[in-house]
Design a protein around this motif. Structure first.
Motif: not given
Length: 192
Positions: A93-101, A111-119, A129-131
């Motif tokens: 999912m991270a590889e395919l995406a340009d942003a995360f919400v 967990e998914e949000l916090f992981e990509v924000w940590t990265w 990364c957004g909420l």
């Protein structure tokens, strides 16, 4: 451009959660932005995938084999990737995406949000990364994150990396204008 959306495999109590998932999925398609998500047909996951598909958008799902029966992998989307583990799911999912919400969801969404924000904090990627704070769903989480900053466990510049918006269109505008902070690589810093 593709945005990975983390959200619940249930609907939650308030109808507004599904309403905003529908609006966000439709808006992604209207703006020509692909959706990457967990691949399920249930709950808010199914709602956003159905909305983006109905509006003619690209929808890519990634689901672990073990969750296919529980989350009912979506058969009507552009692509469905079946992987072995949750780790593989998140990595693809991270590889395919340009942003995360993140939209409303449970512990898996967090967990998914916090992981990509940590990265992002660690400099592994520079993707926004957004909420999407539907009806104040994330107010307490945002307050807690601010408390973490106040207590010295999170730098203000890393807090600022997490975009918080209540309106789907405003979220997409902020993501489009995002520039990763020009801070030194966190891993290499000795003063943290």
């Amino acid at each position: 451009m593709r945005i990975c959306v983390f959200l619940g495999s249930s609907f939650g109590r308030a109808p507004v959660y599904a309403d905003v998932a529908t609006r966000f999925g439709t808006l992604l398609a209207e703006r020509g932005i692909g959706l990457v998500y967990g691949g399920g047909a249930v709950g808010l996951m199914g709602v956003i995938a159905d909305a983006a598909t109905a509006a003619g958008g690209e929808v890519i799902g990634v689901i672990p084999e073990a969750l296919r029966a529980r989350e009912h992998d979506h058969r009507g989307i552009s692509e469905l990737h079946v992987v072995k583990t949750m780790h593989e799911r998140k990595a693809l999912m991270a590889e395919l995406a340009d942003a995360f919400v993140a939209l409303p969801g449970g512990i898996g969404t967090f967990e998914e949000l916090f992981e990509v924000w940590t990265w992002a904090q660690l400099g592994y990627h520079s993707k926004p990364c957004g909420l999407l704070d539907v009806a104040g769903f994330f107010d307490r989480m945002s307050g807690f994150i601010d408390h973490v900053v106040e207590e010295g466990f999170l730098r203000p510049e890393h807090r600022a990396m997490l975009i918080v918006e209540r309106d789907p269109a405003a979220m997409l505008d902020r993501l489009a204008g995002y520039r990763a902070p020009a801070t030194p690589n966190w891993i290499a810093r000795r003063d943290v």
